[in-house]
Write an enzyme that holds these catalytic residues in place. Structure first.
Site, PDB file in Angstrom:
ATOM      1  N   TYR A 187       0.781  -1.211  -0.072  1.00  0.00           N
ATOM      2  CA  TYR A 187      -0.095  -0.136  -0.116  1.00  0.00           C
ATOM      3  C   TYR A 187       0.877   1.167  -0.058  1.00  0.00           C
ATOM      4  O   TYR A 187       1.577   1.467   0.979  1.00  0.00           O
ATOM      5  CB  TYR A 187      -0.969  -0.076   1.083  1.00  0.00           C
ATOM      6  CG  TYR A 187      -1.829  -1.177   1.144  1.00  0.00           C
ATOM      7  CD1 TYR A 187      -2.321  -1.528  -0.221  1.00  0.00           C
ATOM      8  CD2 TYR A 187      -2.641  -1.489   2.272  1.00  0.00           C
ATOM      9  CE1 TYR A 187      -3.190  -2.690  -0.136  1.00  0.00           C
ATOM     10  CE2 TYR A 187      -3.617  -2.410   2.293  1.00  0.00           C
ATOM     11  CZ  TYR A 187      -4.091  -3.058   1.189  1.00  0.00           C
ATOM     12  OH  TYR A 187      -4.985  -4.007   1.154  1.00  0.00           O
ATOM     13  N   GLY A 202     -17.971   3.933  -2.812  1.00  0.00           N
ATOM     14  CA  GLY A 202     -18.983   4.801  -2.744  1.00  0.00           C
ATOM     15  C   GLY A 202     -19.889   5.212  -3.731  1.00  0.00           C
ATOM     16  O   GLY A 202     -20.833   5.943  -3.664  1.00  0.00           O
TER      17      GLY A 202
END
Length: 321
Positions: free
Chosen positions: A59, A233
Site C-alpha cells: 500500500y 462509494g
C-alpha cells in the site's frame, strides 16, 4: 448491535469493523502532514469503536505502513489497544521480473521484517498472504510461519483471495490455524451469494465464485473479511449517471432504507454484509473522519430479512430463480 465472530476468539479486543489503511501515506516520503493524517485515522477509528487496522506491504509502496507507524510512535501506548494486520506476497515489477506473487520463505520473512520496521511495532497480530502463488510450496510457507511465530514477530496467520480448496490444502501443512480469509464481498460484488441462490439453475453457469468457500470458512472458524465493502462509494453518494439501472435503483433504495433505520447510507451498505450469518467483517477503506463515523453506525442495527433481500435483488438486477 454486536455479534460474536471468529476473530474475537483469538483476539478479544478485535472490533466488528476493520479500518483499512491503504489510502494514507505516500510512496516517497513520510511528512508531518501525512503522519497527522494517519494519527487522525487512528483516533477517529478508536473513537468509533474500531480497533482492527488492515495494512499491506504494497500500500503506497510501504508509505501507508510508514505513516501509520510514525503516528503510533507519537502515542506508543495505543499499540496495546489495537489489532494490526498486514499482508505480503505481492511483488511489483522490478529488474528481476514482472509483477508476481511470491510465497517463498525468504520473501515472506523479508516482507514481515519490512512491515514491522515501517509500522514501528515488534509484532503483527495477524499476517495475511495477499494473493495465491501458483508456485507455492506448503511446507515452505509452514516453515516461514514457524520462523515468524517463534521469533514473536507474528501471532496469527491468514490468507486473502483464496478459495476453500486452496485454504484446506495449505492448512494441512501448517502447525497453527489460518484464522482469516479476506475476499472481495459487497452489495455490488455478491457472487458469493449468487452461488447459493443459483444452485441447480442455468444462472449458476455465469457465476465463477468458488462453490463452498463461505461454508468452509464458517465451518472451519476462518474469519471472512470483506474488502471493497463500501463499493467505492457508488451506493453512498457518488454520481451514478453512468452506472446501470440496477445500480441506480439500488443507490436510491439504500437512501430510503437509511431514512427508515435512521442511520447513514454507509451503514446500510455495510449492514447488508453484517446481516449475513457468516459474521463477515467488513474492511472500510476510507480515511475521512466523518465517513468512518458513518460506517460505525452499521453495528447499531440489523436489517430486516425482507430489506436484506430487497437490496440483494435490486443490486443483482434480476429476480432470483
Amino acid at each position: 448491535m454486536t455479534a460474536s465472530f471468529a476473530l474475537q476468539q483469538h483476539m478479544p479486543k478485535a472490533s466488528r469493523l476493520v479500518c483499512g489503511a491503504m489510502t494514507i501515506g505516500h510512496p516517497a516520503d513520510t511528512t508531518p502532514a501525512l503522519i497527522d493524517e494517519a494519527a487522525a485515522l487512528i483516533d477517529t477509528a478508536l473513537e468509533s469503536g474500531i480497533t482492527v487496522f488492515d495494512h499491506a506491504d504494497i500500500y503506497n509502496a510501504g508509505g501507508a505502513e510508514a505513516a501509520f507507524g510514525a503516528a503510533l510512535g507519537r502515542s506508543p501506548s495505543v499499540r496495546d489497544d489495537i489489532v494490526i494486520q498486514s499482508k505480503c506476497g505481492i511483488r511489483f515489477e522490478d529488474t528481476n521480473g514482472p509483477t508476481r506473487y511470491d510465497w517463498s520463505h525468504d520473501w515472506i520473512t523479508h516482507s514481515v521484517d519490512g512491515s514491522l520496521k515501517r509500522l514501528q511495532t515488534d509484532f503483527l497480530d495477524v499476517l495475511l498472504l495477499h494473493r495465491p502463488d501458483p508456485l507455492m510450496q506448503p511446507d515452505e510457507v509452514a516453515e516461514a510461519f514457524d520462523t515468524l511465530h517463534r521469533a514473536g514477530k507474528v501471532r496469527h496467520f491468514g490468507v486473502s483471495n483464496l478459495n476453500h480448496a486452496q485454504i484446506a490444502y495449505l492448512q494441512r501443512s501448517l502447525g497453527r490455524p489460518l484464522i482469516a480469509n479476506q475476499l472481495q464481498m459487497s452489495l455490488l460484488h455478491s457472487h458469493w451469494v449468487d452461488e447459493v441462490v443459483t444452485e441447480n439453475n442455468e444462472q449458476r453457469h455465469a457465476n465463477l465464485f468458488s462453490t463452498g468457500t463461505i461454508e468452509y470458512c464458517r465451518d472451519s472458524g476462518v474469519q471472512l473479511q470483506a474488502w471493497g465493502s463500501l463499493c467505492q462509494g457508488i451506493l453512498t453518494g457518488r454520481n451514478t449517471d453512468e452506472q446501470s439501472v440496477a445500480v441506480q435503483h439500488t443507490a436510491q433504495l439504500v437512501s430510503v432504507l437509511a431514512l427508515k433505520y435512521d442511520v447513514s447510507v454507509e451503514a446500510i451498505v455495510l449492514g447488508w454484509l453484517l446481516r449475513h450469518p457468516a459474521n463477515i467483517q467488513p474492511v472500510i477503506g476510507t480515511k475521512h473522519p466523518e465517513r468512518i463515523k458513518a460506517c460505525a453506525e452499521a453495528t447499531t442495527f440489523a436489517l430486516a430479512h425482507e430489506d436484506w433481500w430487497a437490496l440483494y435483488v435490486s443490486a443483482r438486477g434480476q429476480r432470483v430463480p
